[in-house]
Scaffold this active site. Sequence first.
Site, PDB file in Angstrom:
ATOM      1  N   THR A  11      35.125   5.528 -32.685  1.00  0.00           N
ATOM      2  CA  THR A  11      35.818   6.208 -33.791  1.00  0.00           C
ATOM      3  C   THR A  11      36.901   5.332 -34.405  1.00  0.00           C
ATOM      4  OG1 THR A  11      37.087   7.305 -32.071  1.00  0.00           O
ATOM      5  CG2 THR A  11      35.389   8.576 -33.076  1.00  0.00           C
ATOM      6  N   SER A  44      32.363   0.437 -29.787  1.00  0.00           N
ATOM      7  CA  SER A  44      31.094   1.182 -29.795  1.00  0.00           C
ATOM      8  C   SER A  44      29.930   0.462 -29.126  1.00  0.00           C
ATOM      9  CB  SER A  44      30.680   1.560 -31.227  1.00  0.00           C
ATOM     10  OG  SER A  44      29.958   0.507 -31.839  1.00  0.00           O
ATOM     11  N   ASP A  62      27.792   7.614 -24.470  1.00  0.00           N
ATOM     12  CA  ASP A  62      28.364   6.307 -24.815  1.00  0.00           C
ATOM     13  C   ASP A  62      27.506   5.143 -24.311  1.00  0.00           C
ATOM     14  OD1 ASP A  62      30.642   7.083 -26.246  1.00  0.00           O
ATOM     15  OD2 ASP A  62      31.826   7.356 -24.422  1.00  0.00           O
ATOM     16  N   ASP A  92      25.844  10.723 -29.560  1.00  0.00           N
ATOM     17  CA  ASP A  92      27.229  10.426 -29.948  1.00  0.00           C
ATOM     18  C   ASP A  92      27.206  10.173 -31.453  1.00  0.00           C
ATOM     19  OD1 ASP A  92      29.822   9.698 -30.338  1.00  0.00           O
ATOM     20  OD2 ASP A  92      29.919   8.311 -28.643  1.00  0.00           O
ATOM     21  N   LYS A 145      28.060  -3.213 -29.298  1.00  0.00           N
ATOM     22  CA  LYS A 145      28.085  -4.312 -28.313  1.00  0.00           C
ATOM     23  C   LYS A 145      26.722  -4.473 -27.639  1.00  0.00           C
ATOM     24  CE  LYS A 145      31.971  -2.580 -26.246  1.00  0.00           C
ATOM     25  NZ  LYS A 145      32.620  -1.732 -27.267  1.00  0.00           N
ATOM     26  N   GLU A 161      28.551  15.157 -28.074  1.00  0.00           N
ATOM     27  CA  GLU A 161      29.972  14.994 -27.803  1.00  0.00           C
ATOM     28  C   GLU A 161      30.808  16.150 -28.350  1.00  0.00           C
ATOM     29  OE1 GLU A 161      31.741  11.328 -29.164  1.00  0.00           O
ATOM     30  OE2 GLU A 161      33.467  11.645 -27.860  1.00  0.00           O
ATOM     31  N   HIS A 176      40.260   0.775 -22.737  1.00  0.00           N
ATOM     32  CA  HIS A 176      38.871   1.116 -22.399  1.00  0.00           C
ATOM     33  C   HIS A 176      38.210   0.105 -21.476  1.00  0.00           C
ATOM     34  CE1 HIS A 176      38.280   3.909 -26.138  1.00  0.00           C
ATOM     35  NE2 HIS A 176      39.269   4.273 -25.358  1.00  0.00           N
ATOM     36  N   ASP A 215      31.880  12.970 -37.717  1.00  0.00           N
ATOM     37  CA  ASP A 215      31.369  13.310 -36.389  1.00  0.00           C
ATOM     38  C   ASP A 215      30.552  14.603 -36.411  1.00  0.00           C
ATOM     39  OD1 ASP A 215      31.627  11.894 -34.026  1.00  0.00           O
ATOM     40  OD2 ASP A 215      33.747  12.375 -33.783  1.00  0.00           O
ATOM     41  N   ARG A 264      32.476  -4.045 -19.281  1.00  0.00           N
ATOM     42  CA  ARG A 264      33.342  -2.878 -19.434  1.00  0.00           C
ATOM     43  C   ARG A 264      33.955  -2.643 -18.063  1.00  0.00           C
ATOM     44  NH1 ARG A 264      33.312   0.587 -23.550  1.00  0.00           N
ATOM     45  NH2 ARG A 264      34.154   2.656 -23.250  1.00  0.00           N
ATOM     46  N   ILE A 266      29.509   9.662 -33.845  1.00  0.00           N
ATOM     47  CA  ILE A 266      30.247   8.434 -34.225  1.00  0.00           C
ATOM     48  C   ILE A 266      30.849   7.869 -32.947  1.00  0.00           C
ATOM     49  CG2 ILE A 266      32.156   7.378 -35.490  1.00  0.00           C
ATOM     50  CD1 ILE A 266      31.858   9.357 -37.672  1.00  0.00           C
ATOM     51  N   ASP A 267      30.206   6.835 -32.436  1.00  0.00           N
ATOM     52  CA  ASP A 267      30.745   6.149 -31.268  1.00  0.00           C
ATOM     53  C   ASP A 267      31.591   4.990 -31.795  1.00  0.00           C
ATOM     54  OD1 ASP A 267      31.059   5.333 -28.573  1.00  0.00           O
ATOM     55  OD2 ASP A 267      29.453   3.869 -28.836  1.00  0.00           O
TER      56      ASP A 267
HETATM   57  N1  LIG Z   1      39.851   5.394 -20.663  1.00  0.00           N
HETATM   58  C1  LIG Z   1      38.681   5.099 -21.140  1.00  0.00           C
HETATM   59  N2  LIG Z   1      37.935   4.147 -20.533  1.00  0.00           N
HETATM   60  C2  LIG Z   1      36.731   3.823 -21.002  1.00  0.00           C
HETATM   61  N3  LIG Z   1      36.176   4.390 -22.099  1.00  0.00           N
HETATM   62  C3  LIG Z   1      36.870   5.331 -22.752  1.00  0.00           C
HETATM   63  C4  LIG Z   1      38.138   5.736 -22.307  1.00  0.00           C
HETATM   64  N4  LIG Z   1      38.589   6.678 -23.165  1.00  0.00           N
HETATM   65  C5  LIG Z   1      37.617   6.882 -24.072  1.00  0.00           C
HETATM   66  N5  LIG Z   1      36.578   6.083 -23.833  1.00  0.00           N
HETATM   67  C6  LIG Z   1      35.287   6.043 -24.536  1.00  0.00           C
HETATM   68  O1  LIG Z   1      35.094   4.803 -25.116  1.00  0.00           O
HETATM   69  C7  LIG Z   1      34.316   4.978 -26.294  1.00  0.00           C
HETATM   70  C8  LIG Z   1      34.520   3.840 -27.217  1.00  0.00           C
HETATM   71  O2  LIG Z   1      34.274   2.720 -26.454  1.00  0.00           O
HETATM   72  P1  LIG Z   1      34.341   1.305 -27.063  1.00  0.00           P
HETATM   73  O3  LIG Z   1      33.731   0.331 -26.140  1.00  0.00           O
HETATM   74  O4  LIG Z   1      33.811   1.382 -28.421  1.00  0.00           O
HETATM   75  O5  LIG Z   1      35.892   1.067 -27.068  1.00  0.00           O
HETATM   76  S1  LIG Z   1      36.765   0.743 -28.260  1.00  0.00           S
HETATM   77  O6  LIG Z   1      36.368   1.531 -29.400  1.00  0.00           O
HETATM   78  O7  LIG Z   1      36.741  -0.683 -28.485  1.00  0.00           O
HETATM   79  O8  LIG Z   1      38.038   1.193 -27.820  1.00  0.00           O
HETATM   80  C9  LIG Z   1      34.840   6.249 -26.859  1.00  0.00           C
HETATM   81  O9  LIG Z   1      33.831   6.814 -27.634  1.00  0.00           O
HETATM   82  P2  LIG Z   1      34.184   7.575 -29.006  1.00  0.00           P
HETATM   83  O10 LIG Z   1      35.129   8.655 -28.577  1.00  0.00           O
HETATM   84  O11 LIG Z   1      32.852   8.139 -29.382  1.00  0.00           O
HETATM   85  O12 LIG Z   1      34.728   6.610 -29.969  1.00  0.00           O
HETATM   86  C10 LIG Z   1      35.192   7.075 -25.635  1.00  0.00           C
HETATM   87  O13 LIG Z   1      34.175   7.970 -25.290  1.00  0.00           O
HETATM   88 MG   LIG Z   2      31.578   7.430 -27.935  1.00  0.00          MG
END
Ligand SMILES: Nc1ncnc2c1ncn2[C@@H]1O[C@H](COP(=O)(O)OS(=O)(=O)O)[C@@H](OP(=O)(O)O)[C@H]1O
Ligand SMILES: [Mg+2]
Length: 356
Positions: free
Chosen positions: A141, A267, A297, A136, A270, A70, A243, A47, A284, A138-139
């Site tokens: 993570t 991430s 994001d 971002d 999608k 981020e 999420h 990251d 989402r 690493i989206d």
């Molecule tokens: N509660 C909640 N609701 C919605 N979204 C949230 C929530 N918490 C975190 N995040 C953010 O979701 C990012 C990852 O989203 P994804 O669609 O990749 O979800 S997942 O990885 O399948 O869980 C993730 O990004 P990264 O932190 O960069 O991985 C977060 O920013």
């Molecule tokens: Mg992210």
Amino acid sequence: MTSPYAKELEVAQLAVQRAALLTKRVFHEKAKGTVSKDDKSPVTVGDFGAQALIISALQANFPADEIVAEEESAQLRADPSLRDQIWEHVRSTRLDDAASEEAVLGGAVKDAEAMLDLIGQGNSQGGARGRIWAIDPIDGTKGFLRGGQYAVCLALMVDGDVKVGVLGCPNLPVNDSAALTADIGANQTDDEGRGVIFSAVIGQGATSRPLGSGALAKGQKISMKPITDLSSASFCESVEAGHSNQSESAQIAQKLGITKPSVRMDSQAKYGSIARGAGDIYLRLPTSKTYQEKIWDHAAGDLIVREAGGQVTDTTGSRLDFSVGRTLASNRGVIAAPAAIHSQVIKVVQEVLGQK
Ligand SMILES: Nc1ncnc2c1ncn2[C@@H]1O[C@H](COP(=O)(O)OS(=O)(=O)O)[C@@H](OP(=O)(O)O)[C@H]1O
Ligand SMILES: [Mg+2]
């Protein structure tokens, strides 16, 4: 005459390519294919390292622009051993194409101190005025850790509107017409045939090209799958049930007559996947009343899908508003679908969420 945002696009693509290379090296080196789910250090190193390389490229080319990123650098100043690990990767990650490195990205970061300064430049509060980049590094993570989908994300907003979007997806198939398999969310780190960059510039369409590590390959136009019969459509959604509400998405699918199981991946991969027609609809659905989506994001994916013939809104049907700060404070959730069916999807989403 060069097209608008040509320089921004070139810099953004190469910066994402180099940062993605760093994340892949971190994954292979630290993980050797078997990272424990609880070991967070590869994420931290990847990251921060990716963020430093992207900001370095932006500052070399567009020193007056603001940056929303981020990660913050305070944690690193207090942890010299972590800083050194990151510096080792930042120092040594180079594109194979030396001309791009020097002429476009501005060459190497000077030293570890300079790296910390760069990381700290991502603290803009965003807003409706001026040129602001959203990063971002690493989206997804969790996807990164399990060898599944993640994305290196970069977007330029001008006066609150996304003008350039780039997503580097190291673990997606290069081939735009490869079908999404149920296991796309995990164990996709065999490099053969994988790694793609999606890009879009406002009004100029969306493209994909192999991620590679040398000079950028020529892009191919991508577009969403034309869909008339919803029963053949497929959903993409988050892996994490926290999420996006997966039981509501199952109800929505049923009401729309969709029979295929949802494809789950982490991430902004999608957004890229539906933009090239490998999936159709990205849902989402908010799981909490208080969570505000972060602009980094969604900014790049929003433009890429819209430029590929899609519409992206929240669950009320409003466009995502990137002009209100570091979060999408005026939106709830995300619904991305081909323009021709988007309103049909929103109608059913609202029935299920009880927002009629
Ligand atoms: N509660 C909640 N609701 C919605 N979204 C949230 C929530 N918490 C975190 N995040 C953010 O979701 C990012 C990852 O989203 P994804 O669609 O990749 O979800 S997942 O990885 O399948 O869980 C993730 O990004 P990264 O932190 O960069 O991985 C977060 O920013
Ligand atoms: Mg992210």
